[in-house]
Design a protein around this motif. Structure first.
Motif, PDB file in Angstrom:
ATOM      1  N   SER A 217     -20.224 -20.387 -14.371  1.00  0.00           N
ATOM      2  CA  SER A 217     -19.654 -20.126 -13.051  1.00  0.00           C
ATOM      3  C   SER A 217     -20.090 -21.184 -12.059  1.00  0.00           C
ATOM      4  O   SER A 217     -19.387 -21.492 -11.115  1.00  0.00           O
ATOM      5  CB  SER A 217     -20.072 -18.745 -12.552  1.00  0.00           C
ATOM      6  N   PHE A 218     -21.270 -21.767 -12.280  1.00  0.00           N
ATOM      7  CA  PHE A 218     -21.753 -22.824 -11.386  1.00  0.00           C
ATOM      8  C   PHE A 218     -20.997 -24.123 -11.606  1.00  0.00           C
ATOM      9  O   PHE A 218     -20.743 -24.874 -10.686  1.00  0.00           O
ATOM     10  CB  PHE A 218     -23.248 -23.039 -11.626  1.00  0.00           C
ATOM     11  N   ARG A 219     -20.629 -24.384 -12.888  1.00  0.00           N
ATOM     12  CA  ARG A 219     -19.947 -25.636 -13.198  1.00  0.00           C
ATOM     13  C   ARG A 219     -18.465 -25.548 -12.857  1.00  0.00           C
ATOM     14  O   ARG A 219     -17.597 -25.658 -13.713  1.00  0.00           O
ATOM     15  CB  ARG A 219     -20.136 -25.968 -14.681  1.00  0.00           C
ATOM     16  N   VAL A 220     -18.172 -25.331 -11.601  1.00  0.00           N
ATOM     17  CA  VAL A 220     -16.789 -25.373 -11.153  1.00  0.00           C
ATOM     18  C   VAL A 220     -16.338 -26.817 -11.103  1.00  0.00           C
ATOM     19  O   VAL A 220     -17.142 -27.738 -11.146  1.00  0.00           O
ATOM     20  CB  VAL A 220     -16.640 -24.713  -9.764  1.00  0.00           C
ATOM     21  N   ASP A 221     -15.039 -27.020 -10.975  1.00  0.00           N
ATOM     22  CA  ASP A 221     -14.467 -28.355 -10.881  1.00  0.00           C
ATOM     23  C   ASP A 221     -15.160 -29.132  -9.774  1.00  0.00           C
ATOM     24  O   ASP A 221     -15.094 -28.781  -8.607  1.00  0.00           O
ATOM     25  CB  ASP A 221     -12.969 -28.229 -10.589  1.00  0.00           C
ATOM     26  N   LYS A 222     -15.828 -30.240 -10.118  1.00  0.00           N
ATOM     27  CA  LYS A 222     -16.589 -30.982  -9.113  1.00  0.00           C
ATOM     28  C   LYS A 222     -15.694 -31.566  -8.042  1.00  0.00           C
ATOM     29  O   LYS A 222     -16.138 -31.855  -6.935  1.00  0.00           O
ATOM     30  CB  LYS A 222     -17.414 -32.083  -9.772  1.00  0.00           C
ATOM     31  N   GLN A 223     -14.410 -31.759  -8.327  1.00  0.00           N
ATOM     32  CA  GLN A 223     -13.492 -32.260  -7.308  1.00  0.00           C
ATOM     33  C   GLN A 223     -13.340 -31.271  -6.162  1.00  0.00           C
ATOM     34  O   GLN A 223     -12.992 -31.650  -5.049  1.00  0.00           O
ATOM     35  CB  GLN A 223     -12.120 -32.543  -7.927  1.00  0.00           C
ATOM     36  N   LYS A 224     -13.598 -29.980  -6.425  1.00  0.00           N
ATOM     37  CA  LYS A 224     -13.424 -28.969  -5.393  1.00  0.00           C
ATOM     38  C   LYS A 224     -14.644 -28.848  -4.484  1.00  0.00           C
ATOM     39  O   LYS A 224     -14.561 -28.277  -3.401  1.00  0.00           O
ATOM     40  CB  LYS A 224     -13.126 -27.610  -6.040  1.00  0.00           C
ATOM     41  N   ILE A 225     -15.801 -29.347  -4.946  1.00  0.00           N
ATOM     42  CA  ILE A 225     -17.008 -29.133  -4.161  1.00  0.00           C
ATOM     43  C   ILE A 225     -17.622 -30.421  -3.638  1.00  0.00           C
ATOM     44  O   ILE A 225     -18.554 -30.371  -2.840  1.00  0.00           O
ATOM     45  CB  ILE A 225     -18.056 -28.372  -4.994  1.00  0.00           C
ATOM     46  N   MET A 226     -17.125 -31.577  -4.082  1.00  0.00           N
ATOM     47  CA  MET A 226     -17.724 -32.831  -3.674  1.00  0.00           C
ATOM     48  C   MET A 226     -16.643 -33.822  -3.271  1.00  0.00           C
ATOM     49  O   MET A 226     -15.488 -33.689  -3.620  1.00  0.00           O
ATOM     50  CB  MET A 226     -18.544 -33.422  -4.825  1.00  0.00           C
ATOM     51  N   GLY A 227     -17.056 -34.864  -2.556  1.00  0.00           N
ATOM     52  CA  GLY A 227     -16.146 -35.948  -2.267  1.00  0.00           C
ATOM     53  C   GLY A 227     -16.096 -36.310  -0.805  1.00  0.00           C
ATOM     54  O   GLY A 227     -16.336 -35.489   0.073  1.00  0.00           O
ATOM     55  N   LEU A 228     -15.774 -37.551  -0.571  1.00  0.00           N
ATOM     56  CA  LEU A 228     -15.695 -38.091   0.782  1.00  0.00           C
ATOM     57  C   LEU A 228     -14.605 -37.382   1.590  1.00  0.00           C
ATOM     58  O   LEU A 228     -13.508 -37.144   1.095  1.00  0.00           O
ATOM     59  CB  LEU A 228     -15.412 -39.589   0.700  1.00  0.00           C
ATOM     60  N   SER A 229     -14.914 -37.054   2.833  1.00  0.00           N
ATOM     61  CA  SER A 229     -14.004 -36.307   3.703  1.00  0.00           C
ATOM     62  C   SER A 229     -14.086 -36.841   5.131  1.00  0.00           C
ATOM     63  O   SER A 229     -14.984 -37.612   5.465  1.00  0.00           O
ATOM     64  CB  SER A 229     -14.363 -34.815   3.724  1.00  0.00           C
ATOM     65  N   PHE A 230     -13.150 -36.403   5.963  1.00  0.00           N
ATOM     66  CA  PHE A 230     -13.328 -36.571   7.404  1.00  0.00           C
ATOM     67  C   PHE A 230     -13.117 -35.215   8.075  1.00  0.00           C
ATOM     68  O   PHE A 230     -12.470 -34.318   7.519  1.00  0.00           O
ATOM     69  CB  PHE A 230     -12.416 -37.653   7.988  1.00  0.00           C
ATOM     70  N   HIS A 231     -13.678 -35.064   9.253  1.00  0.00           N
ATOM     71  CA  HIS A 231     -13.711 -33.787   9.952  1.00  0.00           C
ATOM     72  C   HIS A 231     -13.231 -34.000  11.389  1.00  0.00           C
ATOM     73  O   HIS A 231     -13.547 -35.017  12.004  1.00  0.00           O
ATOM     74  CB  HIS A 231     -15.125 -33.223   9.946  1.00  0.00           C
ATOM     75  N   TYR A 232     -12.499 -33.020  11.925  1.00  0.00           N
ATOM     76  CA  TYR A 232     -11.928 -33.239  13.249  1.00  0.00           C
ATOM     77  C   TYR A 232     -11.716 -31.924  14.007  1.00  0.00           C
ATOM     78  O   TYR A 232     -11.711 -30.840  13.433  1.00  0.00           O
ATOM     79  CB  TYR A 232     -10.611 -33.998  13.147  1.00  0.00           C
ATOM     80  N   LYS A 233     -11.561 -32.055  15.311  1.00  0.00           N
ATOM     81  CA  LYS A 233     -11.262 -30.922  16.184  1.00  0.00           C
ATOM     82  C   LYS A 233     -10.584 -31.471  17.435  1.00  0.00           C
ATOM     83  O   LYS A 233     -10.664 -32.664  17.734  1.00  0.00           O
ATOM     84  CB  LYS A 233     -12.534 -30.163  16.567  1.00  0.00           C
ATOM     85  N   GLY A 234      -9.896 -30.601  18.171  1.00  0.00           N
ATOM     86  CA  GLY A 234      -9.234 -31.035  19.400  1.00  0.00           C
ATOM     87  C   GLY A 234      -8.164 -30.043  19.807  1.00  0.00           C
ATOM     88  O   GLY A 234      -8.050 -28.955  19.254  1.00  0.00           O
ATOM     89  N   LYS A 235      -7.376 -30.447  20.763  1.00  0.00           N
ATOM     90  CA  LYS A 235      -6.294 -29.561  21.226  1.00  0.00           C
ATOM     91  C   LYS A 235      -5.098 -30.393  21.692  1.00  0.00           C
ATOM     92  O   LYS A 235      -5.207 -31.589  21.949  1.00  0.00           O
ATOM     93  CB  LYS A 235      -6.789 -28.658  22.349  1.00  0.00           C
ATOM     94  N   LEU A 236      -3.976 -29.732  21.770  1.00  0.00           N
ATOM     95  CA  LEU A 236      -2.741 -30.357  22.242  1.00  0.00           C
ATOM     96  C   LEU A 236      -2.803 -30.498  23.767  1.00  0.00           C
ATOM     97  O   LEU A 236      -3.222 -29.583  24.470  1.00  0.00           O
ATOM     98  CB  LEU A 236      -1.558 -29.485  21.835  1.00  0.00           C
ATOM     99  N   LYS A 237      -2.371 -31.667  24.273  1.00  0.00           N
ATOM    100  CA  LYS A 237      -2.396 -31.881  25.723  1.00  0.00           C
ATOM    101  C   LYS A 237      -1.431 -30.949  26.449  1.00  0.00           C
ATOM    102  O   LYS A 237      -1.790 -30.295  27.428  1.00  0.00           O
ATOM    103  CB  LYS A 237      -2.018 -33.328  26.054  1.00  0.00           C
ATOM    104  N   LYS A 238      -0.187 -30.916  25.944  1.00  0.00           N
ATOM    105  CA  LYS A 238       0.860 -30.145  26.608  1.00  0.00           C
ATOM    106  C   LYS A 238       1.614 -29.316  25.581  1.00  0.00           C
ATOM    107  O   LYS A 238       1.979 -29.830  24.516  1.00  0.00           O
ATOM    108  CB  LYS A 238       1.847 -31.071  27.322  1.00  0.00           C
ATOM    109  N   PRO A 239       1.901 -28.068  25.863  1.00  0.00           N
ATOM    110  CA  PRO A 239       2.656 -27.251  24.901  1.00  0.00           C
ATOM    111  C   PRO A 239       4.057 -27.794  24.642  1.00  0.00           C
ATOM    112  O   PRO A 239       4.589 -27.653  23.540  1.00  0.00           O
ATOM    113  CB  PRO A 239       2.705 -25.870  25.565  1.00  0.00           C
ATOM    114  N   GLN A 240       4.631 -28.451  25.618  1.00  0.00           N
ATOM    115  CA  GLN A 240       6.002 -28.966  25.473  1.00  0.00           C
ATOM    116  C   GLN A 240       6.097 -30.131  24.483  1.00  0.00           C
ATOM    117  O   GLN A 240       7.187 -30.464  24.014  1.00  0.00           O
ATOM    118  CB  GLN A 240       6.540 -29.439  26.834  1.00  0.00           C
TER     119      GLN A 240
END
Length: 213
Positions: free
Chosen positions: A9-32
């Motif tokens: 159960s520990f040896r899950v697909d390593k592609q699912k638990i490891m690897g280079l990523s980027f992370h982000y957050k923010g919001k839309l300026k205008k709903p229109q």
């Protein structure tokens, strides 16, 4: 038998638990501006033959709400080959939120009780540096035109530096570590009575030591 079951159960697909990523957050300026953002991202996906899904394109009355609606998301998400899905999806308050975060938090009395609600990530390890660069460029453009309070952290450091050589070096470093860990998991057995947590720490030490020899 119990140890064997645990390690499987520990040896899950390593592609699912490891690897280079980027992370982000923010919001839309205008709903229109949501519909135009969706149109531009759709054009990019069609040009590159990427799979995409469009959600609701209009905020009610072209306004943001104070409290996010648990049952509604707006925007578009798309998936380049061998890449995790990129979410440009927003809650009714205009903030970026991945659909998986929305689903995980629907049972909460208030969505915002989860401090990670508005943090999104995309793993690019297995699609390679070229698509990673494309995604960073897309966010750079969208940030300037449509977004505010936007933050992006790039494990490949391309967002911060625009250094293609550095990005490729970091991709190669991650690939080497993943392959090393995969080999360790395959050929080094768990010890009698060893917990999964201790086994994990032992593997990390072995990989670290081997990579410095």
């Amino acid at each position: 038998m119990e140890i064997t079951t645990k390690i499987r159960s520990f040896r899950v697909d390593k592609q699912k638990i490891m690897g280079l990523s980027f992370h982000y957050k923010g919001k839309l300026k205008k709903p229109q501006s949501l519909k135009k953002l969706i149109e531009e991202v759709t054009d990019i996906c069609i040009a590159n033959k990427w799979k995409f899904t469009i959600l609701d394109e209009d905020f009610p009355n072209d306004t943001f709400t104070t409290e996010p609606n648990k049952n509604k998301a707006y925007g578009i998400c798309f998936t380049p080959p061998k890449c995790e899905t990129t979410y440009l999806t927003f809650l009714s308050n205009g903030k970026l939120c991945a659909l998986y975060n929305l689903e995980l938090n629907k049972k909460l009395e208030k969505l915002e009780d989860d401090i990670y609600l508005y943090y999104l990530s995309v793993k690019t390890q297995y699609c390679g540096p070229e698509i990673h660069k494309m995604l960073i460029s897309i966010f750079d453009y969208l940030n300037k035109k449509y977004l505010e309070d936007f933050e992006l952290t790039d494990e490949g450091q391309f967002w911060e530096t625009r250094d293609e050589k550095l990005l490729e070096e970091i991709f190669n470093r991650y690939s080497h570590l993943i392959n090393s860990l995969g080999s360790a998991l395959e050929y080094i057995p768990i010890l009698e009575g060893e917990s999964i947590e201790n086994y994990n720490l032992r593997m990390a030490e072995i990989v670290k030591r081997n990579n410095h020899e």
